[in-house]
Design a protein around this motif. Structure first.
Motif, mmCIF file in Angstrom:
data_model
loop_
_atom_site.group_PDB
_atom_site.id
_atom_site.type_symbol
_atom_site.label_atom_id
_atom_site.label_comp_id
_atom_site.label_asym_id
_atom_site.label_seq_id
_atom_site.Cartn_x
_atom_site.Cartn_y
_atom_site.Cartn_z
ATOM 1 N N UNK A 127 0.820 -1.208 0.000
ATOM 2 C CA UNK A 127 0.000 0.000 0.000
ATOM 3 C C UNK A 127 0.856 1.261 0.000
ATOM 4 N N UNK A 128 0.218 2.380 -0.300
ATOM 5 C CA UNK A 128 0.942 3.657 -0.371
ATOM 6 C C UNK A 128 0.865 4.366 0.983
ATOM 7 N N UNK A 129 1.526 3.798 1.956
ATOM 8 C CA UNK A 129 1.551 4.360 3.304
ATOM 9 C C UNK A 129 2.777 5.255 3.458
ATOM 10 N N UNK A 130 2.916 5.832 4.629
ATOM 11 C CA UNK A 130 4.094 6.631 4.964
ATOM 12 C C UNK A 130 4.926 5.852 5.967
ATOM 13 N N UNK A 131 6.228 5.748 5.700
ATOM 14 C CA UNK A 131 7.154 5.090 6.624
ATOM 15 C C UNK A 131 7.738 6.141 7.559
ATOM 16 N N UNK A 132 7.716 5.850 8.845
ATOM 17 C CA UNK A 132 8.326 6.751 9.834
ATOM 18 C C UNK A 132 9.661 6.150 10.252
ATOM 19 N N UNK A 133 10.715 6.760 9.754
ATOM 20 C CA UNK A 133 12.077 6.257 9.959
ATOM 21 C C UNK A 133 12.661 6.859 11.227
ATOM 22 N N UNK A 134 13.103 5.993 12.149
ATOM 23 C CA UNK A 134 13.736 6.438 13.392
ATOM 24 C C UNK A 134 15.228 6.149 13.323
ATOM 25 N N UNK A 135 16.029 7.201 13.458
ATOM 26 C CA UNK A 135 17.483 7.076 13.454
ATOM 27 C C UNK A 135 18.021 7.512 14.810
ATOM 28 N N UNK A 136 19.299 7.236 15.043
ATOM 29 C CA UNK A 136 19.936 7.576 16.314
ATOM 30 C C UNK A 136 20.803 8.809 16.095
ATOM 31 N N UNK A 147 22.150 1.671 12.218
ATOM 32 C CA UNK A 147 21.001 1.017 12.839
ATOM 33 C C UNK A 147 19.789 1.944 12.847
ATOM 34 N N UNK A 148 18.610 1.369 12.588
ATOM 35 C CA UNK A 148 17.398 2.181 12.549
ATOM 36 C C UNK A 148 16.166 1.318 12.812
ATOM 37 N N UNK A 149 15.043 1.986 12.971
ATOM 38 C CA UNK A 149 13.742 1.325 13.021
ATOM 39 C C UNK A 149 12.776 2.097 12.131
ATOM 40 N N UNK A 150 11.767 1.394 11.616
ATOM 41 C CA UNK A 150 10.755 2.004 10.754
ATOM 42 C C UNK A 150 9.384 1.519 11.207
ATOM 43 N N UNK A 151 8.435 2.437 11.297
ATOM 44 C CA UNK A 151 7.044 2.096 11.587
ATOM 45 C C UNK A 151 6.187 2.483 10.390
ATOM 46 N N UNK A 152 5.390 1.527 9.897
ATOM 47 C CA UNK A 152 4.438 1.775 8.815
ATOM 48 C C UNK A 152 3.088 1.281 9.316
ATOM 49 N N UNK A 153 2.102 2.161 9.377
ATOM 50 C CA UNK A 153 0.852 1.772 10.032
ATOM 51 C C UNK A 153 -0.341 2.504 9.450
ATOM 52 N N UNK A 154 -1.513 1.986 9.779
ATOM 53 C CA UNK A 154 -2.782 2.661 9.505
ATOM 54 C C UNK A 154 -3.715 2.374 10.679
ATOM 55 N N UNK A 155 -4.611 3.314 10.979
ATOM 56 C CA UNK A 155 -5.508 3.141 12.123
ATOM 57 C C UNK A 155 -6.788 3.933 11.872
ATOM 58 N N UNK A 156 -7.881 3.213 11.627
ATOM 59 C CA UNK A 156 -9.179 3.856 11.381
ATOM 60 C C UNK A 156 -9.928 4.187 12.666
ATOM 61 N N UNK A 157 -9.441 3.718 13.797
ATOM 62 C CA UNK A 157 -10.227 3.827 15.032
ATOM 63 C C UNK A 157 -10.502 5.253 15.499
ATOM 64 N N UNK A 215 -0.123 -2.503 11.569
ATOM 65 C CA UNK A 215 1.190 -1.872 11.640
ATOM 66 C C UNK A 215 2.282 -2.901 11.411
ATOM 67 N N UNK A 216 3.386 -2.425 10.847
ATOM 68 C CA UNK A 216 4.599 -3.222 10.703
ATOM 69 C C UNK A 216 5.751 -2.395 11.263
ATOM 70 N N UNK A 217 6.503 -2.991 12.186
ATOM 71 C CA UNK A 217 7.675 -2.350 12.770
ATOM 72 C C UNK A 217 8.903 -3.132 12.314
ATOM 73 N N UNK A 218 9.825 -2.454 11.656
ATOM 74 C CA UNK A 218 11.043 -3.080 11.147
ATOM 75 C C UNK A 218 12.249 -2.467 11.858
ATOM 76 N N UNK A 219 13.080 -3.318 12.404
ATOM 77 C CA UNK A 219 14.345 -2.883 12.987
ATOM 78 C C UNK A 219 15.468 -3.537 12.197
ATOM 79 N N UNK A 220 16.449 -2.735 11.780
ATOM 80 C CA UNK A 220 17.495 -3.326 10.957
ATOM 81 C C UNK A 220 18.680 -2.425 10.722
#
Length: 201
Positions: free
Chosen positions: A26-35, A74-84, A96-101
């Motif tokens: 899907x065309x979501x937005x990835x939130x990239x977390x860096x240190x 090293x980083x983490x990425x959160x890609x999610x959607x929430x209709x609530x 949601x998908x959380x990727x650490x890598x």
């Protein structure tokens, strides 16, 4: 424990590999977390491409995430959607998908190749081509001020001689491709949990 009305991750609401691939297409937005250099995390929203094994993100050299990743991959990425927030708990539609890598960096103009590991784009590309690939996933066209490439057109354009003189190259000078190879992936689909109370028996 049977989960109902889930508000937190639990094995019962975990997504499998095919579900993760489908969601990340899907065309979501990835939130990239860096240190950061100061030790604090820094989060940036970005477009992305997921090939089924790795995540690819395009950004510019002057942005803080690039400087952070050049120093610490090293980083983490959160890609999610929430209709609530709009629909309430009636559907409990939140994924949601959380990727650490770890990351690899390829700069536009470097001549370095980027390997797409899987999926329909599998193969080796220049950073310029992968920048176009990421942008082509999102529904913007030339009239929106974007290049608006299709899968076929970006391959044709970026393989032509004199790419350095093209508008594609000029528009993306100073950009880099960040390839993220996951060490850990955690994903959930709360709609798998029936609405109701949590039963711990």
């Amino acid at each position: 424990m049977k989960v109902s009305g889930a508000l937190a991750w639990h094995p019962d609401v975990a997504m499998g590999k095919e579900e993760i691939d489908d969601f990340l297409s899907g065309r979501w937005v990835a939130r990239l977390a860096t240190i950061g250099q100061d030790g604090y995390p820094h989060v940036t929203p970005l477009w992305y491409y997921w090939d089924g094994q790795c995540l690819y993100i395009s950004l510019t050299r002057n942005r803080k995430p690039f400087k952070d990743l050049a120093r610490n991959p090293r980083c983490s990425v959160a890609i999610d959607m929430d209709d609530r927030p709009l629909m309430g708990m009636r559907s409990n539609m939140a994924k949601a998908v959380i990727i650490t890598g770890d990351t690899e960096i390829a700069e536009v103009g470097s001549g370095k190749k980027v390997t797409i590991e899987a999926g329909p784009w599998q193969g080796e590309y220049t950073p310029e081509q992968v920048v176009a690939m990421v942008g082509s996933r999102y529904p913007l066209s030339a009239r929106d001020g974007a290049l608006g490439f299709t899968r076929e057109s970006f391959r044709e354009l970026t393989s032509q001689p004199g790419i350095e003189e093209s508008q594609l190259f000029k528009d993306n000078a100073g950009r880099v491709i960040i390839k993220i190879t996951p060490k850990k992936v955690q994903a959930w689909d709360f709609s798998k949990a029936p609405i109701g109370h949590v039963n711990t028996k």
